[in-house]
Design a protein around this motif. Sequence first.
Motif, PDB file in Angstrom:
ATOM      1  N   GLY A 124      15.580   9.950 -11.239  1.00  0.00           N
ATOM      2  CA  GLY A 124      16.460  10.469 -10.202  1.00  0.00           C
ATOM      3  C   GLY A 124      15.731  11.035  -8.996  1.00  0.00           C
ATOM      4  O   GLY A 124      16.362  11.479  -8.050  1.00  0.00           O
ATOM      5  N   ALA A 125      14.406  11.040  -9.006  1.00  0.00           N
ATOM      6  CA  ALA A 125      13.624  11.564  -7.884  1.00  0.00           C
ATOM      7  C   ALA A 125      12.995  10.412  -7.108  1.00  0.00           C
ATOM      8  O   ALA A 125      12.555   9.418  -7.694  1.00  0.00           O
ATOM      9  N   LYS A 126      12.960  10.548  -5.796  1.00  0.00           N
ATOM     10  CA  LYS A 126      12.295   9.570  -4.930  1.00  0.00           C
ATOM     11  C   LYS A 126      11.016  10.212  -4.419  1.00  0.00           C
ATOM     12  O   LYS A 126      11.042  11.305  -3.858  1.00  0.00           O
ATOM     13  N   LYS A 127       9.898   9.530  -4.628  1.00  0.00           N
ATOM     14  CA  LYS A 127       8.607  10.068  -4.207  1.00  0.00           C
ATOM     15  C   LYS A 127       7.896   9.054  -3.319  1.00  0.00           C
ATOM     16  O   LYS A 127       7.664   7.921  -3.735  1.00  0.00           O
ATOM     17  N   SER A 128       7.559   9.468  -2.098  1.00  0.00           N
ATOM     18  CA  SER A 128       6.762   8.619  -1.223  1.00  0.00           C
ATOM     19  C   SER A 128       5.389   8.479  -1.858  1.00  0.00           C
ATOM     20  O   SER A 128       4.757   9.475  -2.207  1.00  0.00           O
ATOM     21  N   SER A 129       4.948   7.239  -2.039  1.00  0.00           N
ATOM     22  CA  SER A 129       3.725   6.985  -2.795  1.00  0.00           C
ATOM     23  C   SER A 129       2.830   6.004  -2.078  1.00  0.00           C
ATOM     24  O   SER A 129       3.263   5.259  -1.211  1.00  0.00           O
ATOM     25  N   ARG A 130       1.557   6.029  -2.496  1.00  0.00           N
ATOM     26  CA  ARG A 130       0.608   5.038  -1.993  1.00  0.00           C
ATOM     27  C   ARG A 130      -0.182   4.486  -3.166  1.00  0.00           C
ATOM     28  O   ARG A 130      -0.447   5.186  -4.141  1.00  0.00           O
ATOM     29  N   LEU A 131      -0.552   3.226  -3.046  1.00  0.00           N
ATOM     30  CA  LEU A 131      -1.342   2.539  -4.057  1.00  0.00           C
ATOM     31  C   LEU A 131      -2.789   3.008  -3.956  1.00  0.00           C
ATOM     32  O   LEU A 131      -3.385   2.972  -2.892  1.00  0.00           O
ATOM     33  N   VAL A 132      -3.349   3.483  -5.070  1.00  0.00           N
ATOM     34  CA  VAL A 132      -4.727   3.971  -5.090  1.00  0.00           C
ATOM     35  C   VAL A 132      -5.658   2.926  -5.692  1.00  0.00           C
ATOM     36  O   VAL A 132      -6.734   2.665  -5.172  1.00  0.00           O
ATOM     37  N   TRP A 133      -5.257   2.326  -6.812  1.00  0.00           N
ATOM     38  CA  TRP A 133      -6.053   1.283  -7.439  1.00  0.00           C
ATOM     39  C   TRP A 133      -5.138   0.284  -8.132  1.00  0.00           C
ATOM     40  O   TRP A 133      -3.979   0.570  -8.400  1.00  0.00           O
ATOM     41  N   GLU A 134      -5.676  -0.899  -8.395  1.00  0.00           N
ATOM     42  CA  GLU A 134      -4.898  -1.980  -9.004  1.00  0.00           C
ATOM     43  C   GLU A 134      -5.823  -2.801  -9.893  1.00  0.00           C
ATOM     44  O   GLU A 134      -6.886  -3.237  -9.460  1.00  0.00           O
ATOM     45  N   GLY A 189      -5.009  -5.956 -12.202  1.00  0.00           N
ATOM     46  CA  GLY A 189      -3.977  -6.863 -12.698  1.00  0.00           C
ATOM     47  C   GLY A 189      -2.616  -6.281 -12.360  1.00  0.00           C
ATOM     48  O   GLY A 189      -2.327  -5.956 -11.226  1.00  0.00           O
ATOM     49  N   ARG A 190      -1.770  -6.107 -13.371  1.00  0.00           N
ATOM     50  CA  ARG A 190      -0.429  -5.548 -13.166  1.00  0.00           C
ATOM     51  C   ARG A 190      -0.391  -4.053 -13.458  1.00  0.00           C
ATOM     52  O   ARG A 190       0.655  -3.419 -13.409  1.00  0.00           O
ATOM     53  N   LYS A 191      -1.514  -3.453 -13.767  1.00  0.00           N
ATOM     54  CA  LYS A 191      -1.598  -2.015 -13.998  1.00  0.00           C
ATOM     55  C   LYS A 191      -2.086  -1.369 -12.706  1.00  0.00           C
ATOM     56  O   LYS A 191      -3.096  -1.796 -12.138  1.00  0.00           O
ATOM     57  N   ILE A 192      -1.342  -0.344 -12.214  1.00  0.00           N
ATOM     58  CA  ILE A 192      -1.700   0.279 -10.947  1.00  0.00           C
ATOM     59  C   ILE A 192      -1.730   1.801 -11.062  1.00  0.00           C
ATOM     60  O   ILE A 192      -1.109   2.382 -11.951  1.00  0.00           O
ATOM     61  N   GLY A 193      -2.465   2.406 -10.169  1.00  0.00           N
ATOM     62  CA  GLY A 193      -2.498   3.861 -10.056  1.00  0.00           C
ATOM     63  C   GLY A 193      -1.921   4.240  -8.699  1.00  0.00           C
ATOM     64  O   GLY A 193      -2.260   3.637  -7.682  1.00  0.00           O
ATOM     65  N   ILE A 194      -1.014   5.215  -8.690  1.00  0.00           N
ATOM     66  CA  ILE A 194      -0.393   5.631  -7.442  1.00  0.00           C
ATOM     67  C   ILE A 194      -0.569   7.136  -7.235  1.00  0.00           C
ATOM     68  O   ILE A 194      -0.811   7.876  -8.188  1.00  0.00           O
ATOM     69  N   GLN A 195      -0.467   7.549  -5.978  1.00  0.00           N
ATOM     70  CA  GLN A 195      -0.548   8.963  -5.623  1.00  0.00           C
ATOM     71  C   GLN A 195       0.724   9.318  -4.866  1.00  0.00           C
ATOM     72  O   GLN A 195       1.190   8.548  -4.028  1.00  0.00           O
ATOM     73  N   PHE A 196       1.308  10.489  -5.192  1.00  0.00           N
ATOM     74  CA  PHE A 196       2.525  10.940  -4.510  1.00  0.00           C
ATOM     75  C   PHE A 196       2.160  11.744  -3.286  1.00  0.00           C
ATOM     76  O   PHE A 196       1.197  12.477  -3.263  1.00  0.00           O
ATOM     77  N   LYS A 250       0.825  -1.220   0.000  1.00  0.00           N
ATOM     78  CA  LYS A 250       0.000   0.000   0.000  1.00  0.00           C
ATOM     79  C   LYS A 250       0.857   1.266   0.000  1.00  0.00           C
ATOM     80  O   LYS A 250       0.462   2.285  -0.536  1.00  0.00           O
ATOM     81  N   ARG A 251       2.033   1.230   0.625  1.00  0.00           N
ATOM     82  CA  ARG A 251       2.937   2.390   0.683  1.00  0.00           C
ATOM     83  C   ARG A 251       4.341   1.964   0.263  1.00  0.00           C
ATOM     84  O   ARG A 251       4.812   0.894   0.644  1.00  0.00           O
ATOM     85  N   PHE A 252       5.002   2.811  -0.531  1.00  0.00           N
ATOM     86  CA  PHE A 252       6.333   2.518  -1.034  1.00  0.00           C
ATOM     87  C   PHE A 252       6.963   3.804  -1.551  1.00  0.00           C
ATOM     88  O   PHE A 252       6.343   4.859  -1.549  1.00  0.00           O
ATOM     89  N   VAL A 253       8.214   3.701  -2.006  1.00  0.00           N
ATOM     90  CA  VAL A 253       8.908   4.829  -2.626  1.00  0.00           C
ATOM     91  C   VAL A 253       9.001   4.546  -4.117  1.00  0.00           C
ATOM     92  O   VAL A 253       9.431   3.468  -4.533  1.00  0.00           O
ATOM     93  N   PHE A 254       8.591   5.514  -4.918  1.00  0.00           N
ATOM     94  CA  PHE A 254       8.645   5.405  -6.378  1.00  0.00           C
ATOM     95  C   PHE A 254       9.871   6.167  -6.862  1.00  0.00           C
ATOM     96  O   PHE A 254      10.033   7.349  -6.571  1.00  0.00           O
ATOM     97  N   LEU A 255      10.778   5.472  -7.549  1.00  0.00           N
ATOM     98  CA  LEU A 255      11.993   6.071  -8.092  1.00  0.00           C
ATOM     99  C   LEU A 255      11.777   6.342  -9.575  1.00  0.00           C
ATOM    100  O   LEU A 255      11.519   5.415 -10.340  1.00  0.00           O
ATOM    101  N   HIS A 256      11.866   7.621  -9.964  1.00  0.00           N
ATOM    102  CA  HIS A 256      11.617   7.982 -11.360  1.00  0.00           C
ATOM    103  C   HIS A 256      12.468   9.182 -11.741  1.00  0.00           C
ATOM    104  O   HIS A 256      12.366  10.237 -11.127  1.00  0.00           O
TER     105      HIS A 256
END
Length: 82
Positions: free
Chosen positions: A63-73, A75-82, A55-61
């Motif tokens: 060179g930037a690290k963004k604290s993120s949370r899973l909003v929807w899922e 299959g293997r396609k997900i939506g995240i919020q920073f 549900k919570r993780f760090v998204f690396l994109h």
Amino acid sequence: MLEKRRHMRVKPSGLVPKVGKIYVDAKSPTVDCQVIDISAGGACLYVQGTAPIPKRFVFLHGGAKKSSRLVWERGRKIGIQF
């Protein structure tokens, strides 16, 4: 149906990286993902592999690290919020 979003999402192009990584903790390996679209407030990702996404993780994109949370899922396609 129109979606009400705070930020407009765009497909990565040009100098914007099309790949990212999901970092859970030091004991878990990073999970590779493809960026489908991204905005200032979140992103839509296609996750590689079969590892469960927490549900919570760090998204690396880009060179930037963004604290993120899973909003929807779906299959293997997900939506995240920073």
